[in-house]
Write a protein that holds these residues in place. Structure first.
Motif, PDB file in Angstrom:
ATOM      1  N   SER A 104       0.856  -1.187   0.000  1.00 43.57           N
ATOM      2  CA  SER A 104       0.000   0.000   0.000  1.00 43.57           C
ATOM      3  C   SER A 104       0.888   1.230   0.000  1.00 43.57           C
ATOM      4  CB  SER A 104      -0.922   0.016   1.218  1.00 43.57           C
ATOM      5  OG  SER A 104      -0.172   0.095   2.416  1.00 43.57           O
ATOM      6  N   GLY A 105       0.272   2.380  -0.234  1.00 39.54           N
ATOM      7  CA  GLY A 105       1.005   3.633  -0.154  1.00 39.54           C
ATOM      8  C   GLY A 105       1.335   4.279  -1.478  1.00 39.54           C
ATOM      9  N   GLY A 106       1.047   3.596  -2.578  1.00 42.21           N
ATOM     10  CA  GLY A 106       1.321   4.184  -3.875  1.00 42.21           C
ATOM     11  C   GLY A 106       0.361   5.309  -4.199  1.00 42.21           C
ATOM     12  N   GLY A 107       0.630   5.999  -5.299  1.00 40.46           N
ATOM     13  CA  GLY A 107      -0.244   7.083  -5.709  1.00 40.46           C
ATOM     14  C   GLY A 107       0.419   7.970  -6.738  1.00 40.46           C
ATOM     15  N   LEU A 108      -0.202   9.103  -6.994  1.00 38.32           N
ATOM     16  CA  LEU A 108       0.306  10.093  -7.937  1.00 38.32           C
ATOM     17  C   LEU A 108       0.970  11.215  -7.149  1.00 38.32           C
ATOM     18  CD1 LEU A 108       0.486  11.396 -10.770  1.00 38.32           C
ATOM     19  CD2 LEU A 108      -1.787  12.353 -10.353  1.00 38.32           C
ATOM     20  N   VAL A 109       2.237  11.453  -7.438  1.00 37.07           N
ATOM     21  CA  VAL A 109       2.989  12.503  -6.748  1.00 37.07           C
ATOM     22  C   VAL A 109       3.726  13.352  -7.771  1.00 37.07           C
ATOM     23  CG1 VAL A 109       3.279  11.144  -4.632  1.00 37.07           C
ATOM     24  CG2 VAL A 109       5.014  11.008  -6.437  1.00 37.07           C
ATOM     25  N   GLN A 110       4.242  14.483  -7.291  1.00 34.97           N
ATOM     26  CA  GLN A 110       5.023  15.375  -8.144  1.00 34.97           C
ATOM     27  C   GLN A 110       6.508  15.020  -8.036  1.00 34.97           C
ATOM     28  OE1 GLN A 110       3.906  18.191  -9.854  1.00 34.97           O
ATOM     29  NE2 GLN A 110       1.760  18.180  -9.216  1.00 34.97           N
ATOM     30  N   ALA A 111       7.241  15.336  -9.061  1.00 31.43           N
ATOM     31  CA  ALA A 111       8.691  15.145  -9.015  1.00 31.43           C
ATOM     32  C   ALA A 111       9.264  15.907  -7.821  1.00 31.43           C
ATOM     33  CB  ALA A 111       9.329  15.615 -10.314  1.00 31.43           C
ATOM     34  N   GLY A 112      10.171  15.264  -7.108  1.00 27.73           N
ATOM     35  CA  GLY A 112      10.761  15.854  -5.921  1.00 27.73           C
ATOM     36  C   GLY A 112      10.075  15.475  -4.627  1.00 27.73           C
ATOM     37  N   ARG A 134      18.420   7.519  -2.055  1.00 26.84           N
ATOM     38  CA  ARG A 134      17.050   7.976  -2.307  1.00 26.84           C
ATOM     39  C   ARG A 134      16.008   7.031  -1.733  1.00 26.84           C
ATOM     40  NH1 ARG A 134      14.337   8.995  -6.791  1.00 26.84           N
ATOM     41  NH2 ARG A 134      15.345   7.402  -8.038  1.00 26.84           N
ATOM     42  N   PHE A 135      16.386   5.765  -1.575  1.00 28.47           N
ATOM     43  CA  PHE A 135      15.447   4.777  -1.045  1.00 28.47           C
ATOM     44  C   PHE A 135      15.961   4.261   0.291  1.00 28.47           C
ATOM     45  CE2 PHE A 135      12.502   4.281  -4.502  1.00 28.47           C
ATOM     46  CZ  PHE A 135      13.212   4.674  -5.633  1.00 28.47           C
ATOM     47  N   THR A 136      15.043   4.095   1.223  1.00 32.92           N
ATOM     48  CA  THR A 136      15.396   3.550   2.532  1.00 32.92           C
ATOM     49  C   THR A 136      14.393   2.462   2.885  1.00 32.92           C
ATOM     50  OG1 THR A 136      16.238   5.700   3.246  1.00 32.92           O
ATOM     51  CG2 THR A 136      15.804   4.058   4.959  1.00 32.92           C
ATOM     52  N   ILE A 137      14.901   1.279   3.180  1.00 31.10           N
ATOM     53  CA  ILE A 137      14.034   0.168   3.568  1.00 31.10           C
ATOM     54  C   ILE A 137      14.135  -0.030   5.069  1.00 31.10           C
ATOM     55  CG2 ILE A 137      15.797  -1.609   3.183  1.00 31.10           C
ATOM     56  CD1 ILE A 137      13.540  -3.416   2.082  1.00 31.10           C
ATOM     57  N   SER A 138      13.017  -0.356   5.680  1.00 24.93           N
ATOM     58  CA  SER A 138      13.014  -0.597   7.118  1.00 24.93           C
ATOM     59  C   SER A 138      11.990  -1.676   7.443  1.00 24.93           C
ATOM     60  CB  SER A 138      12.679   0.687   7.893  1.00 24.93           C
ATOM     61  OG  SER A 138      11.387   1.149   7.560  1.00 24.93           O
ATOM     62  N   ARG A 139      12.096  -2.264   8.605  1.00 24.58           N
ATOM     63  CA  ARG A 139      11.149  -3.308   8.974  1.00 24.58           C
ATOM     64  C   ARG A 139      10.686  -3.111  10.406  1.00 24.58           C
ATOM     65  NH1 ARG A 139      15.339  -5.128  11.528  1.00 24.58           N
ATOM     66  NH2 ARG A 139      15.519  -7.107  12.605  1.00 24.58           N
ATOM     67  N   ASP A 140       9.475  -3.557  10.668  1.00 24.97           N
ATOM     68  CA  ASP A 140       8.924  -3.579  12.017  1.00 24.97           C
ATOM     69  C   ASP A 140       8.445  -5.006  12.230  1.00 24.97           C
ATOM     70  OD1 ASP A 140       7.365  -3.490  14.311  1.00 24.97           O
ATOM     71  OD2 ASP A 140       6.613  -1.488  13.894  1.00 24.97           O
ATOM     72  N   ASN A 141       9.287  -5.813  12.852  1.00 21.77           N
ATOM     73  CA  ASN A 141       8.960  -7.230  12.989  1.00 21.77           C
ATOM     74  C   ASN A 141       7.724  -7.457  13.861  1.00 21.77           C
ATOM     75  OD1 ASN A 141      11.186  -7.641  11.426  1.00 21.77           O
ATOM     76  ND2 ASN A 141      12.130  -9.148  12.769  1.00 21.77           N
ATOM     77  N   ALA A 142       7.496  -6.579  14.822  1.00 19.77           N
ATOM     78  CA  ALA A 142       6.336  -6.743  15.694  1.00 19.77           C
ATOM     79  C   ALA A 142       5.042  -6.590  14.899  1.00 19.77           C
ATOM     80  CB  ALA A 142       6.382  -5.729  16.825  1.00 19.77           C
ATOM     81  N   ALA A 164      10.792   6.482  -0.288  1.00 16.44           N
ATOM     82  CA  ALA A 164      11.398   6.958  -1.527  1.00 16.44           C
ATOM     83  C   ALA A 164      11.428   8.476  -1.504  1.00 16.44           C
ATOM     84  CB  ALA A 164      10.595   6.464  -2.732  1.00 16.44           C
ATOM     85  N   ASP A 165      12.609   9.039  -1.607  1.00 11.72           N
ATOM     86  CA  ASP A 165      12.792  10.490  -1.578  1.00 11.72           C
ATOM     87  C   ASP A 165      13.139  11.017  -2.971  1.00 11.72           C
ATOM     88  OD1 ASP A 165      14.435  10.204   1.617  1.00 11.72           O
ATOM     89  OD2 ASP A 165      12.380  10.813   1.178  1.00 11.72           O
ATOM     90  N   SER A 166      12.918  12.338  -3.144  1.00 14.24           N
ATOM     91  CA  SER A 166      13.318  13.015  -4.388  1.00 14.24           C
ATOM     92  C   SER A 166      12.872  12.230  -5.615  1.00 14.24           C
ATOM     93  CB  SER A 166      14.838  13.209  -4.413  1.00 14.24           C
ATOM     94  OG  SER A 166      15.270  13.932  -3.275  1.00 14.24           O
ATOM     95  N   LEU A 167      11.602  11.896  -5.657  1.00 12.62           N
ATOM     96  CA  LEU A 167      11.098  11.052  -6.738  1.00 12.62           C
ATOM     97  C   LEU A 167      11.208  11.735  -8.088  1.00 12.62           C
ATOM     98  CD1 LEU A 167       8.085   9.534  -4.848  1.00 12.62           C
ATOM     99  CD2 LEU A 167       9.924   8.227  -5.921  1.00 12.62           C
ATOM    100  N   LYS A 168      11.479  10.921  -9.109  1.00 12.62           N
ATOM    101  CA  LYS A 168      11.644  11.388 -10.477  1.00 12.62           C
ATOM    102  C   LYS A 168      10.590  10.713 -11.353  1.00 12.62           C
ATOM    103  CE  LYS A 168      16.625  11.020  -9.635  1.00 12.62           C
ATOM    104  NZ  LYS A 168      17.874  10.360 -10.084  1.00 12.62           N
ATOM    105  N   PRO A 169      10.260  11.304 -12.484  1.00 12.53           N
ATOM    106  CA  PRO A 169       9.302  10.643 -13.389  1.00 12.53           C
ATOM    107  C   PRO A 169       9.727   9.219 -13.759  1.00 12.53           C
ATOM    108  CG  PRO A 169       9.598  12.909 -14.037  1.00 12.53           C
ATOM    109  CD  PRO A 169      10.595  12.658 -12.948  1.00 12.53           C
ATOM    110  N   GLU A 170      11.028   8.972 -13.858  1.00 14.78           N
ATOM    111  CA  GLU A 170      11.481   7.630 -14.204  1.00 14.78           C
ATOM    112  C   GLU A 170      11.307   6.616 -13.079  1.00 14.78           C
ATOM    113  OE1 GLU A 170      13.139  10.513 -14.557  1.00 14.78           O
ATOM    114  OE2 GLU A 170      15.287  10.265 -14.129  1.00 14.78           O
ATOM    115  N   ASP A 171      10.876   7.077 -11.902  1.00 12.71           N
ATOM    116  CA  ASP A 171      10.543   6.152 -10.818  1.00 12.71           C
ATOM    117  C   ASP A 171       9.128   5.598 -10.968  1.00 12.71           C
ATOM    118  OD1 ASP A 171      12.282   8.344  -8.583  1.00 12.71           O
ATOM    119  OD2 ASP A 171      12.977   6.405  -9.341  1.00 12.71           O
TER     120      ASP A 171
END
Length: 127
Positions: free
Chosen positions: A7-15, A67-75, A83-90
């Motif tokens: 979940s969490g996807g959507g339409l965002v602006q570059a940057g 630009r990308f950071t992965i993290s986990r919450d095992n609980a 994802a930071d500083s998103l670009k159209p190619e993302d």
């Protein structure tokens, strides 16, 4: 068996930044790693990031380090991808995947090493 729901996807602006979430359920105690991959239209699915389930060691595609950071919450059995500083190619469908296999450090990048996949969440970055 493991089930994954993104979940969490959507339409965002570059940057802009976006936080994707993957909820993992089922036989989670046997998972060794969870990865994030993406697939743009007309392209092959490619690795973005992965994290080992028990130790939390992180792996990133070299071209996107920082630009990308992965993290986990095992609980909560959740793996997030920031994802930071998103670009159209993302722009792509982003998938999370899990494996029970024990992976070498150079194996985390391959789609064939992951047995279970979510349905994906669309990320669209406008310029």
């Amino acid at each position: 068996q493991v089930q994954l729901v993104e979940s969490g996807g959507g339409l965002v602006q570059a940057g802009d930044s976006l936080r994707l979430s993957c909820v993992v359920s089922g036989r989670t105690f046997s998972i060794s790693a969870v990865g994030w991959f993406r697939q743009a239209p007309g392209k092959e699915r490619e690795f973005v990031a992965a994290i080992s389930w028990s130790v939390g060691r992180r792996y990133y595609v070299d071209s996107e380090k920082g630009r990308f950071t992965i993290s986990r919450d095992n609980a909560k059995n959740t793996v997030a991808l920031l994802a930071d500083s998103l670009k159209p190619e993302d722009t792509a469908v982003y998938y999370c995947a899990a494996t029970y296999g024990v992976l070498r450090d150079d194996n985390y990048y391959y789609t064939r090493k992951y047995e279970y996949w979510g349905q994906g969440t669309q990320v669209t970055v406008s310029s």
